[in-house]
Design a protein around this motif. Structure first.
Motif, mmCIF file in Angstrom:
data_model
loop_
_atom_site.group_PDB
_atom_site.id
_atom_site.type_symbol
_atom_site.label_atom_id
_atom_site.label_comp_id
_atom_site.label_asym_id
_atom_site.label_seq_id
_atom_site.Cartn_x
_atom_site.Cartn_y
_atom_site.Cartn_z
ATOM 1 N N PRO A 121 1.476 8.444 15.340
ATOM 2 C CA PRO A 121 2.365 8.481 14.037
ATOM 3 C C PRO A 121 1.524 7.821 12.939
ATOM 4 C CG PRO A 121 3.138 6.887 15.637
ATOM 5 C CD PRO A 121 1.881 7.522 16.592
ATOM 6 N N ILE A 122 1.889 8.549 11.855
ATOM 7 C CA ILE A 122 1.462 7.802 10.454
ATOM 8 C C ILE A 122 2.734 6.860 9.979
ATOM 9 C CG2 ILE A 122 1.311 8.340 7.850
ATOM 10 C CD1 ILE A 122 -0.086 10.980 8.935
ATOM 11 N N VAL A 123 2.336 5.721 9.746
ATOM 12 C CA VAL A 123 3.777 4.882 9.255
ATOM 13 C C VAL A 123 3.543 4.611 7.542
ATOM 14 C CG1 VAL A 123 4.680 2.654 9.524
ATOM 15 C CG2 VAL A 123 3.612 3.742 11.542
ATOM 16 N N LEU A 124 4.531 5.191 7.155
ATOM 17 C CA LEU A 124 4.643 5.216 5.811
ATOM 18 C C LEU A 124 6.045 4.411 5.313
ATOM 19 C CD1 LEU A 124 4.304 6.114 2.710
ATOM 20 C CD2 LEU A 124 5.265 8.309 3.187
ATOM 21 N N THR A 125 5.822 3.194 4.485
ATOM 22 C CA THR A 125 6.816 2.664 3.883
ATOM 23 C C THR A 125 7.513 2.954 2.390
ATOM 24 O OG1 THR A 125 6.339 0.676 5.680
ATOM 25 C CG2 THR A 125 7.915 0.406 3.886
ATOM 26 N N ILE A 126 8.632 3.329 2.114
ATOM 27 C CA ILE A 126 9.136 3.780 0.899
ATOM 28 C C ILE A 126 9.921 2.618 0.222
ATOM 29 C CG2 ILE A 126 9.985 5.450 -0.427
ATOM 30 C CD1 ILE A 126 8.561 7.693 1.185
ATOM 31 N N PHE A 127 9.679 2.417 -0.904
ATOM 32 C CA PHE A 127 10.665 1.610 -1.575
ATOM 33 C C PHE A 127 11.016 2.391 -2.734
ATOM 34 C CE2 PHE A 127 7.791 -1.260 0.634
ATOM 35 C CZ PHE A 127 8.513 -2.259 1.179
ATOM 36 N N SER A 128 12.365 2.681 -2.943
ATOM 37 C CA SER A 128 12.932 3.383 -3.800
ATOM 38 C C SER A 128 14.340 3.305 -4.127
ATOM 39 C CB SER A 128 12.744 4.996 -3.934
ATOM 40 O OG SER A 128 13.213 5.951 -4.595
ATOM 41 N N HIS A 129 14.894 3.562 -5.180
ATOM 42 C CA HIS A 129 16.272 3.469 -5.647
ATOM 43 C C HIS A 129 17.075 4.861 -4.940
ATOM 44 C CE1 HIS A 129 14.811 5.373 -9.294
ATOM 45 N NE2 HIS A 129 15.871 6.141 -8.963
ATOM 46 N N THR A 130 16.318 5.742 -4.662
ATOM 47 C CA THR A 130 16.869 7.017 -4.437
ATOM 48 C C THR A 130 17.189 7.121 -2.836
ATOM 49 O OG1 THR A 130 14.647 8.012 -4.049
ATOM 50 C CG2 THR A 130 15.310 8.397 -6.162
ATOM 51 N N CYS A 131 16.552 6.155 -2.110
ATOM 52 C CA CYS A 131 16.785 6.321 -0.609
ATOM 53 C C CYS A 131 17.749 5.362 -0.070
ATOM 54 C CB CYS A 131 15.458 6.430 0.069
ATOM 55 S SG CYS A 131 14.510 4.715 -0.168
ATOM 56 N N PRO A 132 18.290 5.607 1.143
ATOM 57 C CA PRO A 132 19.230 4.648 1.897
ATOM 58 C C PRO A 132 18.060 3.823 2.547
ATOM 59 C CG PRO A 132 19.339 6.680 2.896
ATOM 60 C CD PRO A 132 18.506 7.054 1.855
ATOM 61 N N ASP A 133 18.647 2.674 3.430
ATOM 62 C CA ASP A 133 17.904 1.753 4.229
ATOM 63 C C ASP A 133 17.922 2.518 5.780
ATOM 64 O OD1 ASP A 133 16.973 -0.472 2.565
ATOM 65 O OD2 ASP A 133 19.130 -0.730 2.305
ATOM 66 N N LEU A 134 16.804 3.238 5.912
ATOM 67 C CA LEU A 134 16.878 3.985 7.284
ATOM 68 C C LEU A 134 15.552 4.044 8.033
ATOM 69 C CD1 LEU A 134 18.774 7.026 6.463
ATOM 70 C CD2 LEU A 134 19.680 5.075 8.009
ATOM 71 N N THR A 135 15.215 4.169 9.047
ATOM 72 C CA THR A 135 14.174 4.736 9.650
ATOM 73 C C THR A 135 14.052 6.007 10.207
ATOM 74 O OG1 THR A 135 13.265 2.060 10.478
ATOM 75 C CG2 THR A 135 12.234 4.034 11.418
ATOM 76 N N LEU A 136 13.239 6.907 9.755
ATOM 77 C CA LEU A 136 13.133 8.309 9.827
ATOM 78 C C LEU A 136 12.058 8.662 10.628
ATOM 79 C CD1 LEU A 136 14.892 9.519 6.688
ATOM 80 C CD2 LEU A 136 15.944 10.014 8.833
ATOM 81 N N VAL A 137 11.944 9.750 11.611
ATOM 82 C CA VAL A 137 10.797 9.973 12.071
ATOM 83 C C VAL A 137 10.677 11.623 11.854
ATOM 84 C CG1 VAL A 137 9.150 10.294 14.006
ATOM 85 C CG2 VAL A 137 10.469 8.251 13.665
ATOM 86 N N ASP A 138 9.629 12.247 11.144
ATOM 87 C CA ASP A 138 9.418 13.647 11.096
ATOM 88 C C ASP A 138 8.406 13.995 12.422
ATOM 89 O OD1 ASP A 138 9.424 16.293 10.257
ATOM 90 O OD2 ASP A 138 7.951 16.052 8.670
ATOM 91 N N LEU A 139 9.216 14.753 13.275
ATOM 92 C CA LEU A 139 8.140 15.365 14.501
ATOM 93 C C LEU A 139 7.578 16.431 14.288
ATOM 94 C CD1 LEU A 139 10.601 14.393 17.342
ATOM 95 C CD2 LEU A 139 8.252 13.016 16.664
ATOM 96 N N PRO A 140 6.197 16.947 14.699
ATOM 97 C CA PRO A 140 5.787 18.182 14.704
ATOM 98 C C PRO A 140 6.685 19.041 15.282
ATOM 99 C CG PRO A 140 3.962 16.573 15.168
ATOM 100 C CD PRO A 140 5.417 15.912 15.081
ATOM 101 N N GLY A 141 6.790 20.308 14.808
ATOM 102 C CA GLY A 141 7.829 21.368 15.402
ATOM 103 C C GLY A 141 7.320 21.815 16.751
ATOM 104 N N ILE A 142 8.218 22.080 17.631
ATOM 105 C CA ILE A 142 7.891 22.715 18.902
ATOM 106 C C ILE A 142 7.047 24.170 18.681
ATOM 107 C CG2 ILE A 142 8.766 23.636 21.147
ATOM 108 C CD1 ILE A 142 9.822 20.748 20.191
#
Length: 255
Positions: A103-124
């Motif tokens: 995985p590539i780990v990217l931390t984002i700090f922004s007023h546009t986003c909620p406090d969540l951890t999301l993982v985008d997986l490669p498509g099947i």
């Protein structure tokens, strides 16, 4: 907790985007984050899992991000974030469309986003692309990668499927049912509603009449490729989406 390595000992909650190739997962992610920061292109774009750690900030702070693999650098230009995701993908996977579970780990700090951890997986991916280094068993590799992430009982599954395809053939739904047979952590996301054949709509899909999901489905209208070329922001795209559903003869009658 993730930064100090607690994930190795305790399964921390997270949300995983699951679906077939080009199902619109990246666009859904950008709508949640509220920023335009993911690479685009034809064919396989997501070739490494992308773990997003989102941190909600006050509006007077300029949005910024940082990569675990690029220490001591603060990114405020999200076009540069896109290029860095491409660079880090090619660095590990090569340029020939191979898919690797690192995985590539990217931390984002922004007023546009909620406090969540999301993982985008490669498509099947069912069939290796011509002229690529993808192995013949690419379907087993992408499926096993998805299973490893969504098999974790603390993971919420955002199962993304396009409205212009038969949902009963959805790889994502099939995997979600295997790992979450009671449906207590799977939410269906129906994308590409605006490019269905004229005279058809996704009402039955969203109402769960074709395939039932305990937590139900939500229909969304992502930015089109033209919107992305025209640099329409996520904020404007969400306003256009609201207008589309409010004025649509079928969707305007639905909750």
């Amino acid at each position: 907790m993730r930064d100090v390595g607690l994930q190795q000992f305790i399964k921390l909650p997270r949300i995983c985007m699951l679906g077939g190739q080009s199902a619109g997962k990246s666009s859904v992610l950008e709508s949640i984050v509220g920023l335009d920061f993911l690479p685009r292109g034809d064919g396989v774009v997501t070739r490494r899992p992308l773990e997003l750690r989102l941190n909600h900030t006050s509006e007077n702070i300029t949005p910024w991000g940082k990569f675990d693999e690029v220490p001591n650098k603060k990114f405020t230009d999200f076009q540069e974030v896109k290029q860095t995701i491409d660079f880090l993908t090619d660095k590990v996977c090569g340029k020939s469309k191979n898919i690797i579970d690192k995985p590539i780990v990217l931390t984002i700090f922004s007023h546009t986003c909620p406090d969540l951890t999301l993982v985008d997986l490669p498509g099947i991916t069912r069939i290796p692309m011509a002229g690529s280094d993808q192995p013949d068993n690419i379907e087993q590799i992408t499926r096993a990668m998805a299973m490893r992430y969504v098999g974790d009982p603390r993971t919420i599954i955002l199962c993304t499927l396009p409205a212009n395809a038969d949902m009963t053939t959805s790889d994502g739904l099939q995997i979600a049912r295997e790992v979450d047979p009671k449906g207590i952590r799977t939410i269906g996301v129906v994308t590409k509603i605006d490019i269905m054949d004229k005279g058809t709509n996704a009402k039955r899909m969203i109402e769960g009449k074709d395939v039932a999901l305990r937590l139900g489905f939500i229909g969304i209208k992502n930015r089109s490729q033209q919107d992305i070329i025209d640099r329409i922001t996520v904020k404007v795209a969400i306003e256009k989406e609201q207008l589309y559903f409010n004025t649509h003869p079928v969707y305007s009658t639905m909750p």
